[in-house]
Enzyme design. Structure first.
Site, PDB file in Angstrom:
ATOM      1  N   HIS A  14       0.826  -1.210   0.000  1.00 50.33           N
ATOM      2  CA  HIS A  14       0.000   0.000   0.000  1.00 50.33           C
ATOM      3  C   HIS A  14       0.859   1.258   0.000  1.00 50.33           C
ATOM      4  O   HIS A  14       1.480   1.594   1.007  1.00 50.33           O
ATOM      5  CB  HIS A  14      -0.944  -0.028   1.224  1.00 50.33           C
ATOM      6  CG  HIS A  14      -1.899   1.104   1.262  1.00 50.33           C
ATOM      7  ND1 HIS A  14      -2.402   1.618   2.431  1.00 50.33           N
ATOM      8  CD2 HIS A  14      -2.459   1.841   0.273  1.00 50.33           C
ATOM      9  CE1 HIS A  14      -3.218   2.622   2.146  1.00 50.33           C
ATOM     10  NE2 HIS A  14      -3.269   2.767   0.857  1.00 50.33           N
ATOM     11  N   GLU A  29       2.848   0.331   3.308  1.00 50.15           N
ATOM     12  CA  GLU A  29       2.354  -0.679   4.261  1.00 50.15           C
ATOM     13  C   GLU A  29       2.400  -2.027   3.547  1.00 50.15           C
ATOM     14  O   GLU A  29       1.819  -2.186   2.472  1.00 50.15           O
ATOM     15  CB  GLU A  29       0.906  -0.380   4.657  1.00 50.15           C
ATOM     16  CG  GLU A  29       0.751   0.783   5.612  1.00 50.15           C
ATOM     17  CD  GLU A  29      -0.714   1.069   5.955  1.00 50.15           C
ATOM     18  OE1 GLU A  29      -0.992   1.434   7.103  1.00 50.15           O
ATOM     19  OE2 GLU A  29      -1.578   0.937   5.072  1.00 50.15           O
TER      20      GLU A  29
HETATM   21  N1  CAA Z   1       3.019  13.998  -7.575  1.00 49.14           N
HETATM   22  C1  CAA Z   1       4.366  14.059  -7.500  1.00 49.14           C
HETATM   23  N2  CAA Z   1       5.027  14.967  -6.736  1.00 49.14           N
HETATM   24  C2  CAA Z   1       4.286  15.855  -6.052  1.00 49.14           C
HETATM   25  C3  CAA Z   1       2.880  15.855  -6.077  1.00 49.14           C
HETATM   26  C4  CAA Z   1       2.249  14.875  -6.883  1.00 49.14           C
HETATM   27  N3  CAA Z   1       0.925  14.792  -6.977  1.00 49.14           N
HETATM   28  N4  CAA Z   1       2.439  16.846  -5.277  1.00 49.14           N
HETATM   29  C5  CAA Z   1       3.519  17.443  -4.762  1.00 49.14           C
HETATM   30  N5  CAA Z   1       4.634  16.856  -5.228  1.00 49.14           N
HETATM   31  C6  CAA Z   1       6.022  17.193  -4.881  1.00 49.14           C
HETATM   32  C7  CAA Z   1       6.387  18.565  -5.382  1.00 49.14           C
HETATM   33  O1  CAA Z   1       6.846  18.530  -6.728  1.00 49.14           O
HETATM   34  C8  CAA Z   1       7.473  18.956  -4.399  1.00 49.14           C
HETATM   35  O2  CAA Z   1       8.677  18.329  -4.777  1.00 49.14           O
HETATM   36  P1  CAA Z   1      10.119  18.950  -4.356  1.00 49.14           P
HETATM   37  O3  CAA Z   1      10.180  18.946  -2.858  1.00 49.14           O
HETATM   38  O4  CAA Z   1      11.078  18.003  -4.965  1.00 49.14           O
HETATM   39  O5  CAA Z   1      10.163  20.328  -4.932  1.00 49.14           O
HETATM   40  C9  CAA Z   1       7.022  18.320  -3.089  1.00 49.14           C
HETATM   41  O6  CAA Z   1       6.111  17.267  -3.461  1.00 49.14           O
HETATM   42  C10 CAA Z   1       6.303  19.318  -2.209  1.00 49.14           C
HETATM   43  O7  CAA Z   1       5.239  19.850  -2.968  1.00 49.14           O
HETATM   44  P2  CAA Z   1       4.739  21.351  -2.866  1.00 49.14           P
HETATM   45  O8  CAA Z   1       5.851  22.227  -2.377  1.00 49.14           O
HETATM   46  O9  CAA Z   1       4.084  21.703  -4.156  1.00 49.14           O
HETATM   47  O10 CAA Z   1       3.526  21.298  -1.855  1.00 49.14           O
HETATM   48  P3  CAA Z   1       3.497  20.886  -0.337  1.00 49.14           P
HETATM   49  O11 CAA Z   1       4.699  21.331   0.402  1.00 49.14           O
HETATM   50  O12 CAA Z   1       2.159  21.306   0.108  1.00 49.14           O
HETATM   51  O13 CAA Z   1       3.552  19.290  -0.362  1.00 49.14           O
HETATM   52  C11 CAA Z   1       2.368  17.264  -0.237  1.00 49.14           C
HETATM   53  C12 CAA Z   1       2.625  18.524  -1.052  1.00 49.14           C
HETATM   54  C13 CAA Z   1       3.671  16.496  -0.081  1.00 49.14           C
HETATM   55  C14 CAA Z   1       1.364  16.445  -1.000  1.00 49.14           C
HETATM   56  C15 CAA Z   1       1.858  17.715   1.175  1.00 49.14           C
HETATM   57  O14 CAA Z   1       0.756  18.550   1.016  1.00 49.14           O
HETATM   58  C16 CAA Z   1       1.455  16.538   2.032  1.00 49.14           C
HETATM   59  O15 CAA Z   1       2.271  15.863   2.614  1.00 49.14           O
HETATM   60  N6  CAA Z   1       0.150  16.297   2.110  1.00 49.14           N
HETATM   61  C17 CAA Z   1      -0.391  15.163   2.863  1.00 49.14           C
HETATM   62  C18 CAA Z   1      -0.345  13.944   1.989  1.00 49.14           C
HETATM   63  C19 CAA Z   1      -0.883  12.740   2.689  1.00 49.14           C
HETATM   64  O16 CAA Z   1      -1.162  12.721   3.878  1.00 49.14           O
HETATM   65  N7  CAA Z   1      -1.033  11.671   1.907  1.00 49.14           N
HETATM   66  C20 CAA Z   1      -1.590  10.450   2.399  1.00 49.14           C
HETATM   67  C21 CAA Z   1      -3.005  10.351   1.956  1.00 49.14           C
HETATM   68  S1  CAA Z   1      -3.768   8.933   2.596  1.00 49.14           S
HETATM   69  C22 CAA Z   1      -3.410   7.749   1.491  1.00 49.14           C
HETATM   70  O17 CAA Z   1      -2.842   7.931   0.452  1.00 49.14           O
HETATM   71  C23 CAA Z   1      -3.851   6.420   1.890  1.00 49.14           C
HETATM   72  C24 CAA Z   1      -5.128   5.969   1.339  1.00 49.14           C
HETATM   73  O18 CAA Z   1      -5.253   4.771   1.076  1.00 49.14           O
HETATM   74  C25 CAA Z   1      -6.306   6.838   1.221  1.00 49.14           C
END
Ligand code: CAA
Length: 284
Positions: A140, A152
């Site tokens: 996961h 996971e």
């Molecule tokens: N794809 C690829 N890279 C991405 C991306 C995407 N969709 N979105 C952001 N990034 C990258 C950016 O390019 C950037 O890269 P660098 O550090 O190399 O420059 C980095 O991530 C940070 O992005 P931003 O500066 O644009 O934005 P941010 O600081 O807000 O970070 C985020 C974006 C990492 C998504 C942050 O908002 C975050 O951690 N959010 C929470 C995400 C989370 O909790 N995910 C789990 C969801 S639950 C799940 O997935 C399980 C399930 O089964 C439902």
């Protein structure tokens, strides 16, 4: 056993993100989906992500071409019959997943390991659709897969220790940090994360605070990178309801009841980022 080549089935957000991670780690990847437009869109998503890395100087332009050349797209899963690992990332529909694994079981070599990227469904149940439940495991990844460090690894009831070891080594080889889960609904993360998101929806529904303030509070007061409602939009409100329904039916406690507001928004087609609107609005 070493993983030589990987097939990812499902070219949506998660599947294409996983294909990117695997190709960046140096593996040849077959990215499969049922329609040409879906795989083309999935590959375009990978290309756009990698182009951003090039523009930030994190990858050289020639590396971009090498990575993209490792990804073969197809609408026919038989193209990936020589893969040593298949990662399924299709829609969260148990019947569709079982049907896919039954088909893959008849196509792939007996040694091929099957993994599901399901966020909550039973690995043991999916494995029972195949004649290789010992070679079946949960892998996961988290959204966005290229960014999130965790995988996971979920052991079904019949998953062998050897399969577990191969999966662990594979997750490490693609730069992820694996944690081991004994099969349970929602595994580790979603059993904690989704009730939190659900509770934020109740707060909004009850008028405790605005969506903006609920999210600001959790960012500033709990150091979360984004608020729970923005996270729901990222995951997809339909997926949130689905996970809560599984937690509710499998664990049988009222605390897992999906928030009525969440259900109402799904019925209205407000699914989050993927439809342009959920708790918040998104540009195209
Ligand atoms: N794809 C690829 N890279 C991405 C991306 C995407 N969709 N979105 C952001 N990034 C990258 C950016 O390019 C950037 O890269 P660098 O550090 O190399 O420059 C980095 O991530 C940070 O992005 P931003 O500066 O644009 O934005 P941010 O600081 O807000 O970070 C985020 C974006 C990492 C998504 C942050 O908002 C975050 O951690 N959010 C929470 C995400 C989370 O909790 N995910 C789990 C969801 S639950 C799940 O997935 C399980 C399930 O089964 C439902």
């Amino acid at each position: 056993m070493n993983i030589e080549k990987v097939m990812v089935v499902g070219a949506g957000t998660m599947g294409s993100g996983i294909a990117q991670v695997v190709a960046e780690a140096g593996y040849p990847v077959v990215l499969a989906d049922i329609e040409e437009c879906l795989v083309v869109r999935g590959l375009a998503r990978v290309k756009s992500n990698i182009e951003k890395k090039v523009s930030k100087g994190k990858l050289k332009p020639e590396e971009m071409h090498t990575i993209l050349d490792r990804i073969q797209i197809t609408e026919d899963v038989a193209v990936g019959k020589d893969c040593s690992l298949v990662i399924e990332a299709i829609t969260e529909d148990l019947k569709a997943k079982e049907e896919l694994f039954r088909k893959l079981d008849s196509i792939c070599d007996a040694s091929t390991i099957f993994a599901s990227n399901t966020s909550t469904l039973s690995i043991t149940k999916m494995a029972s659709a195949t004649k290789r439940p010992d070679k079946f495991i949960g892998l996961h990844f988290f959204n966005p897969a290229p960014v999130m460090a965790l995988v996971e690894i979920t052991k079904g009831m019949l998953t062998s220790d050897e399969t577990l070891e191969v999966a662990k080594a594979f997750a490490l080889s693609v730069g992820k940090s694996p944690v081991l889960v004994n099969e349970a609904p929602g595994f580790i993360v979603n059993r904690i994360l989704l009730p939190m998101i659900n509770e934020a929806c109740y707060e909004l529904m009850e008028g405790v605070a605005s969506a903006e303030d609920i999210d600001a509070a959790m960012k500033l007061g709990a150091n979360h990178p984004i608020g729970p409602l923005a996270l729901a939009d990222l995951i997809g409100l339909d997926v949130c309801v689905y996970i809560m329904e599984i937690l509710h039916s499998e664990l049988g406690e009222d605390k897992y009841r999906p928030c009525p507001l969440l259900r109402k928004m799904v019925r209205a087609g407000k699914l989050g980022r993927k439809t342009g609107e959920g708790f918040f609005k998104y540009g195209s």
